[in-house]
Design a protein around this motif. Structure first.
Motif, short mmCIF file in Angstrom:
data_model
loop_
_atom_site.label_atom_id
_atom_site.label_comp_id
_atom_site.label_asym_id
_atom_site.label_seq_id
_atom_site.Cartn_x
_atom_site.Cartn_y
_atom_site.Cartn_z
N LEU A 1 0.86 -1.18 0.00
CA LEU A 1 0.00 0.00 0.00
C LEU A 1 0.90 1.23 0.00
N ILE A 2 0.84 2.00 -1.07
CA ILE A 2 1.70 3.18 -1.24
C ILE A 2 0.83 4.42 -1.07
N HIS A 3 1.18 5.24 -0.08
CA HIS A 3 0.39 6.43 0.26
C HIS A 3 1.04 7.68 -0.31
N SER A 4 0.22 8.67 -0.59
CA SER A 4 0.69 10.00 -0.97
C SER A 4 -0.37 11.01 -0.57
N GLY A 5 0.04 12.25 -0.44
CA GLY A 5 -0.90 13.30 -0.03
C GLY A 5 -0.41 14.07 1.18
N PRO A 6 -1.19 15.05 1.66
CA PRO A 6 -0.72 15.94 2.73
C PRO A 6 -0.35 15.24 4.03
N ASP A 7 -1.10 14.21 4.42
CA ASP A 7 -0.82 13.55 5.70
C ASP A 7 0.29 12.53 5.60
N ARG A 8 0.47 11.94 4.44
CA ARG A 8 1.54 10.96 4.22
C ARG A 8 2.25 11.29 2.91
N PRO A 9 3.12 12.32 2.98
CA PRO A 9 3.69 12.90 1.76
C PRO A 9 4.88 12.13 1.21
N SER A 10 4.60 11.15 0.40
CA SER A 10 5.69 10.46 -0.30
C SER A 10 6.33 11.42 -1.29
N ARG A 11 7.65 11.45 -1.31
CA ARG A 11 8.32 12.45 -2.15
C ARG A 11 9.69 11.95 -2.59
N LEU A 12 10.10 12.45 -3.74
CA LEU A 12 11.41 12.18 -4.31
C LEU A 12 12.27 13.41 -4.11
N ARG A 13 13.49 13.23 -3.59
CA ARG A 13 14.41 14.35 -3.37
C ARG A 13 15.55 14.27 -4.40
#
Length: 547
Positions: free
Chosen positions: A532-544
């Protein structure tokens, strides 16, 4: 940052070279180590270049470098030595265990050879590169420069494991080749044949893929079981690793590191540069080019050979010849073929956020600079019967490089997040990292992450990748995955893509989902795993990214 013109090297008046001589030395504990000696056939003395190899001094000579005669003709004494337990040298080969003391003894001995000026430098790639670091930690007085290539810095994280996952293809291939050589030394013809055949075609379809029958039957010839059954860093690993010996290393030895974008040990090479640049007074330089652990890989532009790079380096730091040009860090651009000159390796500071409407495994995920204003969940099901394959990259040396992974990205067990096409060129140069909010329905699971460029013609070519094995109880809020470094100028119309999957086989073992160790896991034991891959304001998955 500047773009470098092609490197012009000083011309040499070539010297005649004597026929090679076989010479031997004794280590401090009495072991005989054999070597071949190449030196100019002329009056005078010259610096010594010492290459200590684990794969046989006669067959190793031109795998990555020019023949030693090439260096001898340019004013060097060259010594190519079999390390303990290899080639014709005495003893039993146990990776890295004796290289600190043996290497220092070899440096002192090499400094006394006929034709030597008393000044020694070391070179070599892979194991021979690590042997240089270990010898350096013993502070031999005659050692003035080292040039490790594709070597790494830490045995645990550069040679055996990555992100907690065993480096299956890389570690197994090397273990099989080393075991075949050990069998040859004792004239075990059957063992040599079985191990050699297995090294040419890895037996990863065995009932226990991470511990195939050949390595079980001939474990006495190999270190493989020791590595496979020790999956956490600790004192046993530190005792073998230059990383743990940094404070023992002198500050007055010049260091040239050569790394490759498709080399399994690149992350350690970069770490070593960071650590040494901060404490060494002598020149320290890092060059990362279009190379793999097995040598040059196909790439745009022209790349200097390892020989021309290190000859210019040795001429300058050992002979005072030639000028110093360029910065401490030199990176090859895998898209344009140009070289970039930097003072340091940039960190990952720019951010692209993952966003989706739940269809990332149908190529519907997005990468963008703005935080999405809604929560999203992508579901990826990993089936151990058909694991996502390794395509290019660094983790399977025999198949390393840049290969189109468009077909892999269309699989339903791969989630992809793609940016909008670029309006103007974008240079990425430096480290990359991923912060991923992920969970699974199994106690243990893997995440494979690949960053690629999507070209306007539809090709999807990897830029860098990372891998993480999550063990029961490990934090995943978020899971931070180091994705190595990259250097690429993306053309207008290109896009960036992040691909996520639950496997990358055979680079790493298929995770059975149970928490069992790879060496204890049969193919029949592996279970499907839902990520389960989450994204969004509460669980901000991000690439740096380093932009």
């Amino acid at each position: 940052m500047t773009h470098l013109a092609p490197v012009i090297h000083q011309s040499h008046d070539l010297l005649p070279v004597r026929p090679p001589e076989t010479v031997s030395m004794r280590t401090r504990d009495g072991a005989r180590l054999d070597a071949d000696l190449y030196r100019p056939d002329a009056a005078g003395t010259w610096p010594v270049l010492l290459l200590r190899v684990a794969c046989g001094r006669r067959t190793a000579l031109t795998s990555h470098y020019a023949h030693p005669r090439w260096y001898a003709a340019r004013g060097y004494v060259v010594v190519v030595q079999d390390v303990r337990g290899c080639g014709t040298s005495d003893g039993r080969f146990r990776p890295f265990e004796a290289e600190r003391e043996d290497g220092a003894d070899a440096v002192a001995w090499a400094a006394s050879l006929p034709g030597s000026s008393g000044v020694v430098a070391m070179y070599g790639c892979g194991y021979a590169g690590m042997a240089q670091w270990l010898a350096l930690a013993e502070r031999p007085a005659a050692l003035r420069a080292v040039a490790p290539a594709f070597a790494g810095w830490d045995v645990f994280s550069d040679w055996a494991y990555e992100g907690g996952a065993f480096r299956l293809a890389d570690a197994m291939g090397w273990a099989l080749r080393a075991a075949a050589e050990a069998a040859r030394r004792v004239e075990d013809g059957t063992g040599h044949r079985i191990l050699s055949d297995s090294a040419r075609s890895l037996p990863i379809d065995d009932e226990i893929p991470s511990r195939p029958q050949a390595l079980r039957d001939y474990a006495r010839y190999s270190h493989y079981d020791d590595w496979l059954t020790n999956p956490v860093p600790g004192q046993a690993w530190a005792a073998l690793s230059p990383k743990a010996m940094l404070t023992d290393m002198p500050a007055d030895v010049a260091v040239l590191q050569l790394g490759g974008w498709y080399d399994p040990r690149l992350a350690g090479t970069l770490d070593a540069h960071d650590r040494l640049a901060a404490r060494v007074r002598a020149p320290v330089r890092l060059v990362v080019g279009p190379w793999s652990a097995d040598g040059p890989a196909a790439a745009p532009g022209e790349a200097p050979t390892l020989d021309t790079l290190q000859l210019a380096w040795f001429d300058r730091v050992l002979k005072g010849q030639g000028s110093d040009r360029g910065g401490p860090v030199r990176l090859h651009d895998v898209e344009t073929g140009r070289w970039h000159d930097l003072p340091t390796l940039p960190a990952a500071e720019a951010v692209l956020h993952l966003a989706s409407e739940g269809l990332a495994n149908r190529q519907g995920g997005r990468l963008g600079p703005e935080m999405p204003d809604f929560e999203a969940l992508d579901v990826v099901v990993h089936d151990p019967r058909t694991p996502v394959p390794t395509v290019g990259g660094h983790a399977v040396p025999a198949a390393a490089g840049r290969f189109d992974r468009a077909a892999v990205d269309r699989r339903p067990d791969v989630a992809t997040y793609t940016s909008l096409p670029l309006d103007e060129p974008l240079l990425l140069a430096g480290r990359v990292a991923l912060d991923l909010w992920v969970e699974a329905d199994a106690p243990s699971f893997d995440v494979s992450a690949v960053l690629s460029v999507v070209r306007p013609d539809g090709q999807v070519l990897p830029l860098t990748q990372g891998h993480a094995r999550v063990e029961p109880g490990d934090p995943t809020r978020p899971l931070t995955i180091a994705m190595r470094a990259a250097c690429a100028t993306l053309a207008p119309g290109s896009a960036l893509r992040l691909s996520l999957a639950g496997s990358c086989f055979p680079a790493y073992p298929v995770n059975p989902g149970t928490g069992a160790e790879p060496g204890e896991t049969r193919r029949v034991d592996a279970l499907p795993i839902t990520l389960l891959i989450h994204s969004g304001p509460d669980r901000p998955s991000r690439l740096r990214l380093p932009t």
